[in-house]
Design a protein around this motif. Structure first.
Motif, short mmCIF file in Angstrom:
data_model
loop_
_atom_site.label_atom_id
_atom_site.label_comp_id
_atom_site.label_asym_id
_atom_site.label_seq_id
_atom_site.Cartn_x
_atom_site.Cartn_y
_atom_site.Cartn_z
N ARG A 163 50.85 70.79 81.38
CA ARG A 163 51.46 69.74 82.21
C ARG A 163 51.03 68.35 81.77
NH1 ARG A 163 55.35 72.50 85.42
NH2 ARG A 163 54.66 74.59 85.05
N ASP A 164 50.15 68.30 80.78
CA ASP A 164 49.66 67.01 80.30
C ASP A 164 50.47 66.44 79.15
OD1 ASP A 164 47.72 66.18 81.91
OD2 ASP A 164 46.05 67.16 80.84
N MET A 165 51.51 67.17 78.79
CA MET A 165 52.25 66.74 77.60
C MET A 165 52.98 65.42 77.83
SD MET A 165 55.64 69.03 77.42
CE MET A 165 55.28 70.62 78.09
N ASN A 166 53.23 64.74 76.70
CA ASN A 166 53.96 63.47 76.76
C ASN A 166 55.47 63.74 76.67
OD1 ASN A 166 52.00 61.24 76.82
ND2 ASN A 166 51.26 62.26 74.96
N ILE A 167 56.20 63.22 77.66
CA ILE A 167 57.64 63.46 77.72
C ILE A 167 58.40 62.15 77.58
CG2 ILE A 167 59.50 64.43 79.14
CD1 ILE A 167 57.40 66.08 80.61
N MET A 207 69.47 57.83 86.74
CA MET A 207 69.27 59.18 86.23
C MET A 207 67.86 59.34 85.66
SD MET A 207 70.43 62.11 86.20
CE MET A 207 72.06 62.09 86.85
N ARG A 208 67.34 58.31 85.00
CA ARG A 208 65.96 58.39 84.48
C ARG A 208 64.98 58.58 85.63
NH1 ARG A 208 67.46 53.81 81.28
NH2 ARG A 208 66.06 52.45 82.45
N ARG A 209 65.22 57.85 86.71
CA ARG A 209 64.34 57.98 87.88
C ARG A 209 64.39 59.37 88.46
NH1 ARG A 209 64.91 52.76 91.76
NH2 ARG A 209 63.65 53.85 93.30
N ILE A 210 65.61 59.90 88.56
CA ILE A 210 65.77 61.25 89.14
C ILE A 210 65.05 62.28 88.27
CG2 ILE A 210 67.46 63.06 89.61
CD1 ILE A 210 69.39 60.85 90.50
N VAL A 211 65.30 62.21 86.96
CA VAL A 211 64.68 63.18 86.05
C VAL A 211 63.15 63.07 86.13
CG1 VAL A 211 64.37 63.81 83.62
CG2 VAL A 211 66.65 63.32 84.49
N LYS A 212 62.64 61.84 86.12
CA LYS A 212 61.20 61.64 86.18
C LYS A 212 60.61 62.21 87.47
CE LYS A 212 59.57 57.59 85.67
NZ LYS A 212 59.54 56.11 85.49
N ASN A 213 61.30 61.96 88.58
CA ASN A 213 60.79 62.48 89.86
C ASN A 213 60.80 64.00 89.90
OD1 ASN A 213 59.92 60.34 91.63
ND2 ASN A 213 62.00 59.57 91.47
N LEU A 214 61.84 64.59 89.33
CA LEU A 214 61.89 66.05 89.29
C LEU A 214 60.77 66.60 88.41
CD1 LEU A 214 65.73 66.69 89.02
CD2 LEU A 214 64.26 67.14 90.98
N LEU A 215 60.55 65.95 87.27
CA LEU A 215 59.48 66.40 86.38
C LEU A 215 58.11 66.26 87.06
CD1 LEU A 215 60.72 64.91 82.98
CD2 LEU A 215 60.55 67.33 83.55
N LYS A 216 57.96 65.19 87.82
CA LYS A 216 56.71 64.97 88.56
C LYS A 216 56.48 66.12 89.54
CE LYS A 216 56.15 60.22 89.10
NZ LYS A 216 56.41 59.07 89.99
N LEU A 251 57.49 69.00 89.23
CA LEU A 251 57.14 70.21 88.49
C LEU A 251 55.73 70.12 87.92
CD1 LEU A 251 60.50 70.83 86.58
CD2 LEU A 251 59.65 72.02 88.60
N GLY A 252 55.03 69.02 88.21
CA GLY A 252 53.63 68.91 87.81
C GLY A 252 53.36 68.07 86.57
N PHE A 253 54.41 67.53 85.96
CA PHE A 253 54.20 66.68 84.78
C PHE A 253 53.87 65.27 85.23
CE2 PHE A 253 57.12 70.05 83.49
CZ PHE A 253 56.45 70.56 82.38
N SER A 254 53.14 64.54 84.34
CA SER A 254 52.75 63.20 84.79
C SER A 254 52.88 62.13 83.72
CB SER A 254 51.31 63.24 85.30
OG SER A 254 50.48 63.74 84.27
N LYS A 255 53.07 62.54 82.48
CA LYS A 255 53.10 61.51 81.43
C LYS A 255 54.50 61.33 80.87
CE LYS A 255 48.34 62.14 79.93
NZ LYS A 255 47.52 62.81 78.91
#
Lengths: 224, 134
Positions: free
Chosen positions: B5-9, B18-27, B29-33
């Motif tokens: 979950r530490d990977m750079n995306i 859409m960028r905000r939506i995707v980022k929030n969904l990824l967040k 899912l436990g991703f943060s970077k």
């Protein structure tokens, strides 16, 4: 400003003299005379314009871009705007529904907390969360405003389409004989490469998948 | 399977919503970077830095399309194995097949759900792990 050569300076001089002499009958007569010249000129120019327009329309081939635009692109615009209207409506409804549900949940939490020691700490947070949800719901009022604008544009485009259709038919073209727009294979693949966006019109839905499941099926055959 | 979950995306889309939506969904899912780019053309120099472990991109963007960005990535010896997910409104069969040919790892059509995104990411990294174990 340009003066018509048909209005002679003598006539204007005569008008001035008649007015100075207080000859009302003569003044009116000369004035009528002058405006008559202007009117017939305007008339002549208008009929020339009309003739030109007719000639231009007569000269058009049945597959001229402007005729294709009139028959195919204007209805296409309407279909796309209608899609925007429907999608934004659906999204607002979903947002409102989820906000209402969440407000209900927050209320339930508040009820469960009654009498507990933590209530004074948690209740302000619940209130704040409710306030934020209310903001989300209020933001959905954009649907009303943008919807009204879109409806108006759809109306204008539809009217334009009707007018063009009438004009085309009046110029002795057969509206039904205007062919489909065609696209060469190379043009089509270049367009697909660039991306065409959501397939919202009946025509663009051809060859498009309908759901994520279709995509998955298609790709699983390729091991993806 | 455990995904790092530490990977750079890198999230590439010309629409900020859409960028905000995707980022929030990824967040969720436990991703943060995350980093963001608003076009393939702005994304490509960022990708070349070699920082990213995963690229999520739109297709239709004004300067450089997502499919073009994907081809750039696959053609670069150092970057070619970077997992690449397309999230797009493009839904013609021919386009999906083209993306497959270009080497896409996952293809999601908009509008999509959080569950779909999760599922595709799982699948992509399962395959990455399989490849590494071979």
């Amino acid at each position: 400003m340009t003066f018509s050569t048909d209005i002679h300076v003598d006539k204007v001089r005569a008008l001035l003299q008649a007015m100075e002499a207080g000859d009302e009958r003569c003044t009116v007569e000369i004035l009528d005379d002058i405006t008559q010249i202007r009117k017939s000129e305007l008339h002549q120019q208008l009929s020339e314009l009309t003739k030109n327009l007719h000639q231009t329309l007569d000269d058009l081939d049945v597959d001229t871009p402007v005729l294709l635009h009139a028959k195919h692109d204007l209805p296409d615009i309407t279909e796309r705007l209608q899609y925007v209207l429907n999608e934004t409506q659906k999204a607002s409804d979903k947002t409102l529904g989820s906000s209402e549900n969440t407000l209900g949940l927050l209320e339930e939490v508040g009820t469960m907390l009654e009498g507990s020691d933590e209530v004074s700490k948690i209740q302000p947070l619940l209130d704040q969360a409710s306030q934020e949800l209310t903001n989300i719901m209020l933001a959905q009022s954009f649907q009303d405003l943008t919807g009204q604008v879109l409806n108006r544009v759809i109306l204008i485009v539809t009217e334009l389409e009707e007018s063009l259709k009438a004009l085309i038919e009046r110029s002795r073209h057969d509206y039904d004989a205007i062919p489909q727009k065609t696209q060469s294979e190379a043009e089509q693949s270049a367009e697909h490469e660039k991306g065409v966006g959501p397939n919202v019109t009946a025509k663009s839905k051809l060859d498009a998948v309908e759901s994520q499941a279709d995509v998955d099926d298609l790709l699983s055959d390729l091991g993806i | 399977m455990q995904i790092n979950r530490d990977m750079n995306i890198l999230v590439v889309d010309d629409f900020s919503t859409m960028r905000r939506i995707v980022k929030n969904l990824l967040k969720e899912l436990g991703f943060s970077k995350f980093d963001e780019a608003d076009d393939g053309a702005t994304a490509w120099p960022m990708v070349q830095s070699g920082k990213y472990d995963f690229i999520v991109s739109d297709w239709n963007m004004p300067q450089m399309t997502g499919i073009d960005l994907l081809r750039h990535v696959r053609a670069d010896e150092k970057l070619k194995d970077t997992p690449f997910l397309l999230i797009t409104a493009e839904a013609k069969r021919s386009q999906i097949l083209e993306a497959a040919q270009a080497g896409v790892d996952g293809y999601i059509v908009k509008p999509f759900t959080a569950a779909t995104l999760n599922e595709k990411i799982q699948k992509i990294f399962e395959r990455v792990a399989e490849k590494q174990n071979k």
